[in-house]
Design a protein around this motif. Structure first.
Motif, mmCIF file in Angstrom:
data_model
loop_
_atom_site.group_PDB
_atom_site.id
_atom_site.type_symbol
_atom_site.label_atom_id
_atom_site.label_comp_id
_atom_site.label_asym_id
_atom_site.label_seq_id
_atom_site.Cartn_x
_atom_site.Cartn_y
_atom_site.Cartn_z
ATOM 1 N N GLN A 125 -12.649 -24.553 2.607
ATOM 2 C CA GLN A 125 -13.362 -25.402 3.587
ATOM 3 C C GLN A 125 -14.651 -24.728 4.283
ATOM 4 O OE1 GLN A 125 -10.331 -27.281 5.976
ATOM 5 N NE2 GLN A 125 -9.149 -27.823 4.193
ATOM 6 N N PRO A 126 -14.545 -23.619 4.847
ATOM 7 C CA PRO A 126 -15.499 -23.183 5.661
ATOM 8 C C PRO A 126 -16.599 -22.658 4.639
ATOM 9 C CG PRO A 126 -13.638 -21.374 5.586
ATOM 10 C CD PRO A 126 -13.086 -22.776 5.311
ATOM 11 N N LEU A 127 -16.304 -22.233 3.496
ATOM 12 C CA LEU A 127 -17.252 -21.606 2.401
ATOM 13 C C LEU A 127 -18.041 -22.983 1.978
ATOM 14 C CD1 LEU A 127 -15.142 -19.495 0.114
ATOM 15 C CD2 LEU A 127 -16.814 -18.864 2.199
ATOM 16 N N VAL A 128 -17.572 -24.081 1.731
ATOM 17 C CA VAL A 128 -18.122 -25.332 1.337
ATOM 18 C C VAL A 128 -19.247 -25.653 2.487
ATOM 19 C CG1 VAL A 128 -18.202 -27.758 0.737
ATOM 20 C CG2 VAL A 128 -16.453 -26.133 -0.157
ATOM 21 N N LEU A 129 -18.736 -25.567 3.828
ATOM 22 C CA LEU A 129 -19.404 -26.076 5.005
ATOM 23 C C LEU A 129 -20.783 -24.957 5.100
ATOM 24 C CD1 LEU A 129 -20.054 -27.807 7.502
ATOM 25 C CD2 LEU A 129 -18.422 -26.452 8.524
ATOM 26 N N GLN A 130 -20.455 -23.597 4.838
ATOM 27 C CA GLN A 130 -21.367 -22.789 4.850
ATOM 28 C C GLN A 130 -22.524 -23.078 3.865
ATOM 29 O OE1 GLN A 130 -20.418 -18.827 4.526
ATOM 30 N NE2 GLN A 130 -22.136 -17.871 5.440
ATOM 31 N N SER A 183 -27.600 -26.150 11.966
ATOM 32 C CA SER A 183 -26.336 -25.564 11.163
ATOM 33 C C SER A 183 -25.214 -26.773 12.176
ATOM 34 C CB SER A 183 -25.978 -24.540 11.399
ATOM 35 O OG SER A 183 -25.814 -23.709 12.783
ATOM 36 N N GLU A 184 -25.501 -26.726 13.432
ATOM 37 C CA GLU A 184 -24.644 -28.115 14.049
ATOM 38 C C GLU A 184 -24.602 -29.211 13.729
ATOM 39 O OE1 GLU A 184 -28.069 -26.985 16.838
ATOM 40 O OE2 GLU A 184 -26.824 -25.800 15.288
ATOM 41 N N GLU A 185 -25.587 -29.674 12.964
ATOM 42 C CA GLU A 185 -25.710 -30.907 12.392
ATOM 43 C C GLU A 185 -25.024 -31.360 11.111
ATOM 44 O OE1 GLU A 185 -30.034 -31.205 12.758
ATOM 45 O OE2 GLU A 185 -29.928 -31.872 14.945
ATOM 46 N N VAL A 186 -24.477 -30.388 10.574
ATOM 47 C CA VAL A 186 -23.749 -30.353 9.427
ATOM 48 C C VAL A 186 -22.342 -29.999 9.698
ATOM 49 C CG1 VAL A 186 -23.445 -29.438 6.835
ATOM 50 C CG2 VAL A 186 -25.752 -29.395 8.215
ATOM 51 N N MET A 187 -21.412 -31.310 9.588
ATOM 52 C CA MET A 187 -20.202 -31.262 10.140
ATOM 53 C C MET A 187 -19.270 -31.382 9.037
ATOM 54 S SD MET A 187 -20.921 -32.985 13.776
ATOM 55 C CE MET A 187 -19.483 -31.911 14.603
ATOM 56 N N ALA A 188 -17.860 -30.882 9.105
ATOM 57 C CA ALA A 188 -16.752 -31.179 8.132
ATOM 58 C C ALA A 188 -15.900 -32.174 8.892
ATOM 59 C CB ALA A 188 -16.063 -29.735 7.841
ATOM 60 N N ILE A 189 -15.310 -32.968 8.105
ATOM 61 C CA ILE A 189 -14.341 -33.945 8.701
ATOM 62 C C ILE A 189 -13.330 -34.434 7.502
ATOM 63 C CG2 ILE A 189 -16.029 -35.014 10.206
ATOM 64 C CD1 ILE A 189 -15.839 -37.599 8.604
ATOM 65 N N ALA A 190 -12.347 -35.191 8.016
ATOM 66 C CA ALA A 190 -11.651 -35.880 7.038
ATOM 67 C C ALA A 190 -11.196 -37.076 7.655
ATOM 68 C CB ALA A 190 -10.102 -35.200 6.908
ATOM 69 N N ALA A 191 -12.154 -38.283 7.148
ATOM 70 C CA ALA A 191 -12.011 -39.590 7.802
ATOM 71 C C ALA A 191 -10.743 -40.315 7.509
ATOM 72 C CB ALA A 191 -13.233 -40.172 7.549
ATOM 73 N N SER A 192 -10.323 -39.919 6.376
ATOM 74 C CA SER A 192 -8.904 -40.660 5.747
ATOM 75 C C SER A 192 -8.045 -39.385 5.115
ATOM 76 C CB SER A 192 -9.167 -41.884 5.115
ATOM 77 O OG SER A 192 -8.134 -42.195 4.550
ATOM 78 N N ARG A 211 -33.057 -39.632 12.083
ATOM 79 C CA ARG A 211 -32.297 -38.604 12.731
ATOM 80 C C ARG A 211 -31.012 -38.731 11.916
ATOM 81 N NH1 ARG A 211 -30.146 -34.681 14.703
ATOM 82 N NH2 ARG A 211 -29.946 -34.421 16.964
ATOM 83 N N LEU A 212 -30.709 -37.528 11.337
ATOM 84 C CA LEU A 212 -29.549 -37.264 10.522
ATOM 85 C C LEU A 212 -28.411 -36.502 10.984
ATOM 86 C CD1 LEU A 212 -31.857 -36.846 7.519
ATOM 87 C CD2 LEU A 212 -30.594 -38.632 7.735
ATOM 88 N N LEU A 213 -27.088 -36.814 10.488
ATOM 89 C CA LEU A 213 -26.158 -35.969 10.413
ATOM 90 C C LEU A 213 -25.599 -35.712 9.015
ATOM 91 C CD1 LEU A 213 -24.305 -36.710 13.672
ATOM 92 C CD2 LEU A 213 -25.722 -34.717 13.386
ATOM 93 N N LEU A 214 -25.247 -34.613 8.440
ATOM 94 C CA LEU A 214 -24.869 -34.388 7.105
ATOM 95 C C LEU A 214 -23.388 -34.152 7.148
ATOM 96 C CD1 LEU A 214 -24.736 -34.125 4.091
ATOM 97 C CD2 LEU A 214 -25.605 -31.671 4.502
ATOM 98 N N VAL A 215 -22.470 -35.121 6.802
ATOM 99 C CA VAL A 215 -20.971 -35.052 7.002
ATOM 100 C C VAL A 215 -20.366 -34.885 6.030
ATOM 101 C CG1 VAL A 215 -19.162 -36.553 7.552
ATOM 102 C CG2 VAL A 215 -21.426 -36.971 8.647
ATOM 103 N N PHE A 216 -19.672 -33.615 5.907
ATOM 104 C CA PHE A 216 -18.840 -32.974 4.615
ATOM 105 C C PHE A 216 -17.363 -33.772 4.860
ATOM 106 C CE2 PHE A 216 -16.035 -29.221 3.413
ATOM 107 C CZ PHE A 216 -15.683 -29.918 2.238
ATOM 108 N N ASN A 217 -17.397 -34.894 4.070
ATOM 109 C CA ASN A 217 -15.957 -35.539 4.210
ATOM 110 C C ASN A 217 -14.971 -35.085 3.232
ATOM 111 O OD1 ASN A 217 -14.254 -37.481 5.092
ATOM 112 N ND2 ASN A 217 -14.995 -39.229 4.150
ATOM 113 N N LYS A 218 -13.768 -35.418 3.404
ATOM 114 C CA LYS A 218 -12.766 -35.091 2.398
ATOM 115 C C LYS A 218 -12.381 -33.554 2.247
ATOM 116 C CE LYS A 218 -13.130 -39.190 -0.279
ATOM 117 N NZ LYS A 218 -13.189 -40.026 -1.829
ATOM 118 N N GLN A 219 -12.536 -32.865 3.463
ATOM 119 C CA GLN A 219 -12.388 -31.613 3.427
ATOM 120 C C GLN A 219 -11.010 -30.929 3.155
ATOM 121 O OE1 GLN A 219 -12.933 -29.131 7.010
ATOM 122 N NE2 GLN A 219 -11.973 -30.849 8.400
#
Length: 478
Positions: free
Chosen positions: A206-211, A223-232, A190-198
């Motif tokens: 940012q939305p272009l990279v996520l798309q 598409s909802e299993e690919v998410m953009a964050i900024a952990a730090s 079970r996977l989630l793809l996390v786009f970190n350091k957005q």
């Protein structure tokens, strides 16, 4: 010898080749047999014994992925238990394997879920683990794609025990990252793809990279299993104007921007808890079965190698005794067919005569196409140039070449059977068998190996003749 006489395919093929030779001594009509291809000769050897054999359809042994439910997980555990039974039948100690199996069964009802964060170096895995650690049981996997290390293996080993994998990237996916995601998906992760350091991208980027990421993995993830964050998030400069007109500046660390990811994780762990546990249990059971299979393959290989050696020297003696070249191929085809049957029995492959014929025919055809027959004969003849028994060098080269080809065929069958699922009992994937033959031949064409093999062959064909000093062929040195 008595045991060999019980093998009608072997005895019949060798006898047929000798009978044709005797007939030719009277009619002088077999001189043209040299024009026959290896495939034709093998087909002739097969005709007598398989004339009435019923054709069976070729089975597709490629694995089919199915959704993981409790029944699927229980079936995987049962298969591991069956594999232990195979090992027990080989008189092996199965106590360690039974102990591992006993640990698997309670896994089906496990309540505590495990998360793993994995990805390449510098993607922010550690920061994400720290941000999520207060809520869930999260571990960080070693960085992927680090050359000259075993970090990839360690990362996948850890991921195999996780119920949810967070795959972290900090931009568009590389080809290596995409391949890793595909591999994890095939293993029912079970996977989630996390786009970190957005935050390191401009707001409009940012939305272009996520798309772009969502499109790249649309065949694997929704598409909802690919998410953009900024952990730090990076520190930002804050400027404040004072009433007296002065300006104060300082650096401020924003809070982690992971709220949507946390909400998604909570949703998955709440609504899919059982399915996640069953998928993880299946992976653990499959891995245990793989470890048992490796142990079983080693035991069976130790049993199979002496059989290959026995048949290779039968092939050598038969080819050496027959003066007509095509008859050597005829006998070798029968020997290979019987070898298929005997090795199949060791590896619990229920093969009928038609399937053994098909495997022998395919093996011989590919050897001809690859030039193995010509290459082996020429190479072996080179090593025999300085031998004292020059007057029989042609027959010796023919006999030793037949032994060499029989050995390559036998080793290819071992590799093929070992690569099969432990529960596969019938059928041949001929394309896979062909690829295996190519690989095994390449592994056994080194000059040092062939030189040693020629010496063994001469010792078998001329037991009372002193062993020669053989020259090495530069063409075959590796």
């Amino acid at each position: 010898m008595t045991a060999l006489m019980r093998r009608p395919m072997l005895v019949g093929g060798v006898s047929l080749s000798l009978g044709l030779w005797l007939l030719g001594s009277f009619q002088h009509s077999l001189a043209q047999m040299g024009e026959f291809s290896l495939l034709s000769a093998i087909a002739l050897s097969s005709l007598f014994w398989w004339l009435n054999a019923k054709r069976t359809p070729q089975l597709d042994l490629s694995p089919v992925l199915t959704p993981v439910d409790r029944e699927t997980a229980e079936k995987a555990i049962a298969q591991a238990e069956t594999a232990i039974g195979y090992l027990e039948a080989e008189n092996q100690d199965i106590a360690p394997w039974k102990a591992k199996l006993a640990q698997l069964k309670p896994e089906l009802d496990r309540n505590v879920l495990n998360l793993v964060v994995m990805g390449g170096k510098g993607t922010g895995k550690s920061s994400l683990v720290q941000a999520l650690g207060n809520q869930w049981n999260v571990q960080e996997a070693p960085a992927l794609f680090v050359p000259e290390t075993d970090s990839d293996t360690l990362a996948y080993d850890l991921a195999s025990t996780a119920d949810l994998v967070l795959f972290v990237t900090n931009g568009d996916l590389t080809e290596s990252e995409l391949q890793s995601l595909s591999q994890l998906s095939r293993q029912h992760h079970r996977l989630l793809l996390v786009f970190n350091k957005q935050d390191q991208y401009l707001p409009e980027e940012q939305p272009l990279v996520l798309q772009q990421l969502q499109q790249r993995v649309s065949h694997l993830l929704a598409s909802e299993e690919v998410m953009a964050i900024a952990a730090s998030p990076s520190e930002i400069r804050v400027r404040k104007h004072q009433p007296d007109g002065s300006v104060q500046e300082w650096l401020e660390k924003p809070e982690s921007a992971i709220a949507p990811l946390s909400a998604k994780i909570s949703q998955i762990l709440t609504t899919e808890a059982s399915q996640l546990v069953w998928a993880t249990t299946k992976r653990k059971a499959d891995r245990l079965k793989g470890e048992i299979k490796d142990a079983l393959n080693q035991v069976r290989r130790d049993r199979a190698l002496p059989i290959i050696e026995q048949y290779q020297w039968i092939a050598a003696a038969t080819a050496f005794a027959n003066p007509v070249p095509a008859l050597d191929l005829l006998a070798t085809g029968a020997i290979t067919g019987q070898l298929v049957m005997d090795l199949g029995a060791i590896y619990q492959q229920k093969l009928d005569l038609q399937q053994a014929q098909t495997a022998a025919k395919t093996t011989g055809e590919l050897m001809l196409k690859l030039g193995l027959v010509e290459l082996s004969t020429n190479t072996i003849s080179h090593f025999l140039k300085t031998h004292a028994v020059t007057y029989v060098a042609g027959g010796a080269a023919q006999g030793i070449s037949a032994a060499y080809l029989t050995r390559v065929a036998g080793l290819s069958l071992i590799e093929y059977f070992q690569s099969q699922d432990i529960h596969s009992e019938t059928g041949f994937n001929l394309e896979k068998l062909s690829n295996t033959l190519k690989t095994v031949f390449q592994q056994n064409q080194r000059a040092t190996f062939i030189q040693s093999f020629v010496k063994q062959g001469l010792a078998k064909l001329f037991p009372n003749t002193p062993q020669p000093q053989l020259s090495e062929s530069p063409a075959t040195a590796a």
